[in-house]
Write a protein that holds these residues in place. Structure first.
Motif, PDB file in Angstrom:
ATOM      1  N   ALA A   1     -41.324  24.636 -26.551  1.00  0.00           N
ATOM      2  CA  ALA A   1     -40.344  24.958 -27.594  1.00  0.00           C
ATOM      3  C   ALA A   1     -39.047  24.178 -27.429  1.00  0.00           C
ATOM      4  O   ALA A   1     -38.174  24.252 -28.293  1.00  0.00           O
ATOM      5  N   GLY A   2     -38.877  23.468 -26.318  1.00  0.00           N
ATOM      6  CA  GLY A   2     -37.695  22.639 -26.129  1.00  0.00           C
ATOM      7  C   GLY A   2     -36.638  23.213 -25.217  1.00  0.00           C
ATOM      8  O   GLY A   2     -35.640  22.563 -24.948  1.00  0.00           O
ATOM      9  N   GLY A   3     -36.832  24.423 -24.712  1.00  0.00           N
ATOM     10  CA  GLY A   3     -35.876  25.005 -23.790  1.00  0.00           C
ATOM     11  C   GLY A   3     -35.477  26.410 -24.190  1.00  0.00           C
ATOM     12  O   GLY A   3     -35.985  26.982 -25.155  1.00  0.00           O
ATOM     13  N   PHE A   4     -34.557  26.964 -23.422  1.00  0.00           N
ATOM     14  CA  PHE A   4     -34.078  28.325 -23.666  1.00  0.00           C
ATOM     15  C   PHE A   4     -32.933  28.304 -24.681  1.00  0.00           C
ATOM     16  O   PHE A   4     -32.106  27.388 -24.686  1.00  0.00           O
ATOM     17  N   ASP A   5     -32.886  29.344 -25.500  1.00  0.00           N
ATOM     18  CA  ASP A   5     -31.795  29.457 -26.468  1.00  0.00           C
ATOM     19  C   ASP A   5     -30.513  29.932 -25.805  1.00  0.00           C
ATOM     20  O   ASP A   5     -29.417  29.543 -26.218  1.00  0.00           O
ATOM     21  N   ILE A   6     -30.646  30.784 -24.796  1.00  0.00           N
ATOM     22  CA  ILE A   6     -29.482  31.338 -24.097  1.00  0.00           C
ATOM     23  C   ILE A   6     -29.774  31.355 -22.601  1.00  0.00           C
ATOM     24  O   ILE A   6     -30.845  31.798 -22.184  1.00  0.00           O
ATOM     25  N   VAL A   7     -28.837  30.871 -21.804  1.00  0.00           N
ATOM     26  CA  VAL A   7     -28.905  30.985 -20.347  1.00  0.00           C
ATOM     27  C   VAL A   7     -27.662  31.746 -19.906  1.00  0.00           C
ATOM     28  O   VAL A   7     -26.534  31.324 -20.195  1.00  0.00           O
ATOM     29  N   ILE A   8     -27.865  32.876 -19.246  1.00  0.00           N
ATOM     30  CA  ILE A   8     -26.753  33.730 -18.838  1.00  0.00           C
ATOM     31  C   ILE A   8     -26.888  34.055 -17.353  1.00  0.00           C
ATOM     32  O   ILE A   8     -27.950  33.867 -16.754  1.00  0.00           O
TER      33      ILE A   8
ATOM     34  N   LEU B   1     -31.355  24.223 -21.480  1.00  0.00           N
ATOM     35  CA  LEU B   1     -31.068  24.699 -22.826  1.00  0.00           C
ATOM     36  C   LEU B   1     -31.868  23.930 -23.873  1.00  0.00           C
ATOM     37  O   LEU B   1     -32.129  22.731 -23.739  1.00  0.00           O
ATOM     38  N   ALA B   2     -32.225  24.646 -24.931  1.00  0.00           N
ATOM     39  CA  ALA B   2     -32.733  23.987 -26.128  1.00  0.00           C
ATOM     40  C   ALA B   2     -31.599  23.160 -26.739  1.00  0.00           C
ATOM     41  O   ALA B   2     -30.425  23.354 -26.401  1.00  0.00           O
ATOM     42  N   PRO B   3     -31.923  22.227 -27.646  1.00  0.00           N
ATOM     43  CA  PRO B   3     -30.872  21.352 -28.202  1.00  0.00           C
ATOM     44  C   PRO B   3     -29.677  22.092 -28.783  1.00  0.00           C
ATOM     45  O   PRO B   3     -28.561  21.579 -28.762  1.00  0.00           O
ATOM     46  N   THR B   4     -29.886  23.302 -29.321  1.00  0.00           N
ATOM     47  CA  THR B   4     -28.757  24.070 -29.867  1.00  0.00           C
ATOM     48  C   THR B   4     -28.499  25.333 -29.053  1.00  0.00           C
ATOM     49  O   THR B   4     -27.921  26.293 -29.554  1.00  0.00           O
ATOM     50  N   GLY B   5     -28.928  25.342 -27.798  1.00  0.00           N
ATOM     51  CA  GLY B   5     -28.785  26.521 -26.965  1.00  0.00           C
ATOM     52  C   GLY B   5     -27.379  26.712 -26.434  1.00  0.00           C
ATOM     53  O   GLY B   5     -26.517  25.832 -26.526  1.00  0.00           O
ATOM     54  N   THR B   6     -27.163  27.889 -25.842  1.00  0.00           N
ATOM     55  CA  THR B   6     -25.844  28.280 -25.346  1.00  0.00           C
ATOM     56  C   THR B   6     -25.958  28.797 -23.925  1.00  0.00           C
ATOM     57  O   THR B   6     -26.893  29.522 -23.588  1.00  0.00           O
ATOM     58  N   VAL B   7     -24.988  28.435 -23.093  1.00  0.00           N
ATOM     59  CA  VAL B   7     -24.931  28.923 -21.721  1.00  0.00           C
ATOM     60  C   VAL B   7     -23.703  29.808 -21.572  1.00  0.00           C
ATOM     61  O   VAL B   7     -22.634  29.509 -22.104  1.00  0.00           O
ATOM     62  N   GLY B   8     -23.870  30.926 -20.870  1.00  0.00           N
ATOM     63  CA  GLY B   8     -22.753  31.824 -20.572  1.00  0.00           C
ATOM     64  C   GLY B   8     -22.860  32.262 -19.127  1.00  0.00           C
ATOM     65  O   GLY B   8     -23.753  33.026 -18.770  1.00  0.00           O
TER      66      GLY B   8
ATOM     67  N   GLY C   1     -22.047  25.557 -25.665  1.00  0.00           N
ATOM     68  CA  GLY C   1     -23.299  25.170 -26.285  1.00  0.00           C
ATOM     69  C   GLY C   1     -23.658  23.745 -25.913  1.00  0.00           C
ATOM     70  O   GLY C   1     -22.780  22.888 -25.752  1.00  0.00           O
ATOM     71  N   ARG C   2     -24.958  23.514 -25.779  1.00  0.00           N
ATOM     72  CA  ARG C   2     -25.410  22.150 -25.504  1.00  0.00           C
ATOM     73  C   ARG C   2     -25.130  21.293 -26.730  1.00  0.00           C
ATOM     74  O   ARG C   2     -25.488  21.650 -27.850  1.00  0.00           O
ATOM     75  N   ARG C   3     -24.492  20.158 -26.534  1.00  0.00           N
ATOM     76  CA  ARG C   3     -24.052  19.327 -27.649  1.00  0.00           C
ATOM     77  C   ARG C   3     -24.912  18.083 -27.740  1.00  0.00           C
ATOM     78  O   ARG C   3     -25.013  17.300 -26.793  1.00  0.00           O
TER      79      ARG C   3
END
Length: 709
Positions: free
Chosen positions: A260-267, A329-336, A387-389
């Motif tokens: 799927a290209g990676g995780f949407d959220i990494v926390i 992260l997926a291309p539009t994913g977010t890390v917190g 967010g991954r840019r």
């Protein structure tokens, strides 16, 4: 979650309203529900699962608000099966995480008969035992990711399977993981062979004179490294082919997410561990894998204070987890992530800062280092949301900033480009309000950095490597011998072999007081270690000879040597300050004084005594304290670390001769007991900078709020 909702077309305001309970956003609810249902959330160091349990609850409630018609317990079960992933190196922590997630699923079940509750989902394929920093990340060219869609379907079936079906599906998944593991190893073997072949071809090639080149030491070292790597890879492949399990890696063990290209959220809250507490083998591996390790130091700052590469490169393990999280992260994913606040200011956080600015779009940053204790330990926490840019995702203009100052929290928005101190790669961040930043820059524009001034760079105080051997409490001189003691030891040392000692924690403003603390001095006047020690000094130090020979700096020196002794040179006036405090505390050591600053101090040599007096006055002012508080590494209770690189950046007034005339008399009177008031000293310093109180008031107010009891 806001970023995930925005992927469906919502604005950030609409997504925020939806998450805060305003359900007026009814359009596209089916699309939003599909987006939320497909979320993949990872905690790469999940521990007992606190973050994942909260994420499970949050996503389940969001799905209910978007129109889910199933009971909440069923929605939680669906979220747990499809969206929650975790990794931890501690098997017990993983087991506890699974237990907490299971309890979250059944806690509100409407079924009163425990025997009629549906079987709990199998989580051993989603909450894994492993090292998140090992193995590869998600890359389209990774063979482990080139798997059929059936892997994801098999994982979903396994999560709800029981009995023989669970065993059968588990075996199929094991086989698939072995295949992915061997494919990844085969790819690594191929890359290593190709690199080895290229190096050998270059080494064996002949030059224009038909002479074979001599292999450089770099080429020889790399060939040896590749040979060792190939041997290890072949051994791993053989072990997997014989039925062993592949080493943990995300493409191998989370194939459905990889596809799927990676995780949407990494926390999460990754481990905060200084790299010198990691084994040498792990350090070598991390250096090869992570740019935040290889390029951890802010090089411009290290050069300004001549800091060694070892000191400047003391990266924290949390920085490596930050890099790995962004990679996953997926291309539009977010890390917190909760991270050490020192990452944003320390010399060794340059790699992490550069990574965040170059590869992410920062949405929020919070600094809680000056707030109440949150973890019942001396830690300095901060939070980063980014967010991954990609190339099609321009940098966001505004970052939500929050800084806690004891019981109050200050909030504002700022552009991420305004965080760095300067334009150099990895420059420290100043997380202060924009109005305070303008005042900070005004002071900077009114001076030149200390290391570029006539006074030059600071020096760290003398380092012994074994204080128990060299530091003593002295009595009165008797016929050339001085009685000394250290803990339970007592003896006599030649008076000429003892010099007064200055510690950072005992330093007072303006002048150095007399103490009975002494250091056993083992160097000649030219700074070279004595060829032979006086007999009493030698007898005293010989008691600790084994420990002295084991010091990390002693491999190329006599066993009684001291290190970094430049600060003890007494042929010029010295300004000395402690490396730790609420505000800088500086004093002047007169030329010819034998006082030795220990390595809890820094000092700077001045050819003119009035230069030393003027700089001492500048450093003791609240203007300098405010400027340094914005830059210096934080410590508990409003304290700061006034390290060499930090003071090296302090602006010295451009018209230094004029500043010297204004400031030196104040310091001279203070040394005689006539200390100036804070207002008097501030007025003189501002006059030296040619600034007014209005120019710097915002910075002074911000610093006062962050350090006042």
């Amino acid at each position: 979650l806001v970023n995930a909702l925005c992927k469906s077309g919502l604005s950030r305001d609409e997504a925020t309203d939806l998450l805060t309970g305003d359900h007026t956003v009814t359009k596209r609810n089916s699309t939003l529900l599909d987006v939320v249902s497909d979320l993949r959330v990872l905690d790469p160091a999940c521990g007992s699962g606190a973050f994942l349990v909260h994420a499970l609850e949050r996503i389940a409630l969001l799905r209910m608000s978007l129109g889910e018609v199933r009971p909440l317990s069923d929605v939680r079960r669906a979220v747990l099966t499809n969206s929650i992933f975790g990794v931890d190196a501690n098997a017990t922590a993983v087991w506890l995480c699974e237990l907490r997630l299971w309890l979250s699923v059944v806690i509100d079940s409407g079924e009163s008969d425990p025997m009629r509750i549906s079987p709990l989902p199998n989580l051993d394929r989603q909450i894994r035992v492993g090292d998140s920093l090992s193995g590869d990340t998600f890359e389209p060219t990774n063979p482990a990711q080139q798997q059929p869609r059936s892997i994801a379907a098999m994982n979903r079936r396994y999560a709800r399977a029981t009995g023989r079906r669970k065993v059968a599906l588990g075996k199929q998944l094991d086989v698939a993981e072995r295949e992915r593991g061997m494919a990844a190893i085969d790819s690594a073997i191929s890359r290593a062979r190709t690199e080895r072949k290229d190096i050998l071809s270059a080494v064996r090639a002949k030059d224009l004179f038909n002479t074979r080149r001599t292999a450089s030491h770099v080429s020889r070292d790399r060939l040896l490294q590749l040979r060792t790597e190939l041997r290890s890879l072949r051994q791993q492949r053989t072990a997997i082919a014989r039925g062993g399990l592949p080493a943990f890696s995300y493409p191998t063990h989370f194939a459905s997410v990889a596809r799927a290209g990676g995780f949407d959220i990494v926390i999460g809250n990754p481990p905060w561990v200084r790299i010198h507490n990691i084994s040498p083998h792990a350090r070598a591996k991390y250096r090869e894998q992570f740019t935040t390790y290889r390029a951890s130091a802010w090089l411009e700052g290290a050069r300004s204070a001549k800091a060694g590469s070892g000191f400047a490169g003391q990266v924290d393990l949390a920085a490596l987890f930050l890099e790995r999280s962004v990679d996953l992260l997926a291309p539009t994913g977010t890390v917190g992530l909760l991270l050490p606040a020192k990452l944003w200011r320390s010399l060794a956080g340059g790699g992490a800062r550069r990574l965040v600015l170059e590869r992410t779009d920062i949405h929020a940053i919070e600094d809680h280092s000056a707030g109440p204790d949150m973890f019942q330990a001396a830690v300095y926490p901060s939070m980063l949301v980014a967010g991954r840019r990609g190339s099609d995702h321009p940098r966001s203009a505004a970052v939500a900033v929050s800084v806690q100052q004891r019981a109050t929290v200050q909030r504002w928005t700022a552009a991420s480009r305004d965080f760095p101190l300067d334009a150099s790669p990895g420059s420290p961040w100043l997380v202060i309000p924009p109005i305070a930043r303008k005042a900070f820059d005004r002071i900077g524009g009114a001076g030149v950095p200390l290391f570029e001034s006539v006074m030059g760079r600071p020096h760290l105080g003398v380092k012994t490597g074994c204080n128990d051997a060299f530091l003593v409490r002295a009595g009165e001189d008797v016929s050339g011998l001085t009685p000394v003691s250290n803990n339970s030891r007592h003896g006599n040392i030649e008076t000429d072999s003892l010099r007064p000692l200055l510690r950072g924690e005992s330093l007072e403003r303006w002048r150095v007081g007399d103490t009975r603390d002494r250091i056993v001095w083992t160097h000649a006047s030219d700074g070279v270690p004595l060829r032979r020690l006086p007999p009493h000094a030698e007898r005293w130090l010989a008691h600790s000879r084994r420990a002295l020979e084991c010091r990390s700096d002693s491999h190329s020196a006599r066993w009684w040597s001291l290190f970094r002794i430049e600060a003890a040179r007494s042929n010029a006036a010295r300004v000395v300050w402690g490396d730790f405090g609420r505000t800088p505390c500086a004093a002047v050591i007169d030329p010819g004084s034998p006082v030795v600053p220990l390595n809890t101090c820094y000092s700077i040599h001045c050819e003119r005594v009035d230069d030393a007096l003027a700089f001492c006055a500048l450093l003791n002012s609240d203007v300098a304290a405010a400027w340094l508080a914005a830059l210096a590494e934080p410590a508990r209770g409003g304290y700061h670390r006034y390290l060499g690189w930090t003071i090296a950046r302090l602006p010295v007034p451009i018209d230094w001769p004029r500043a010297r005339l204004l400031l030196a008399p104040i310091a001279a009177r203070a040394r005689e007991g006539q200390s100036p008031s804070a207002a008097e000293l501030r007025e003189a310093v501002l006059s030296a900078y040619k600034l007014t109180i209005a120019d710097v008031q915002a910075l002074l107010s911000w610093t006062h709020a962050s350090t006042d009891d």
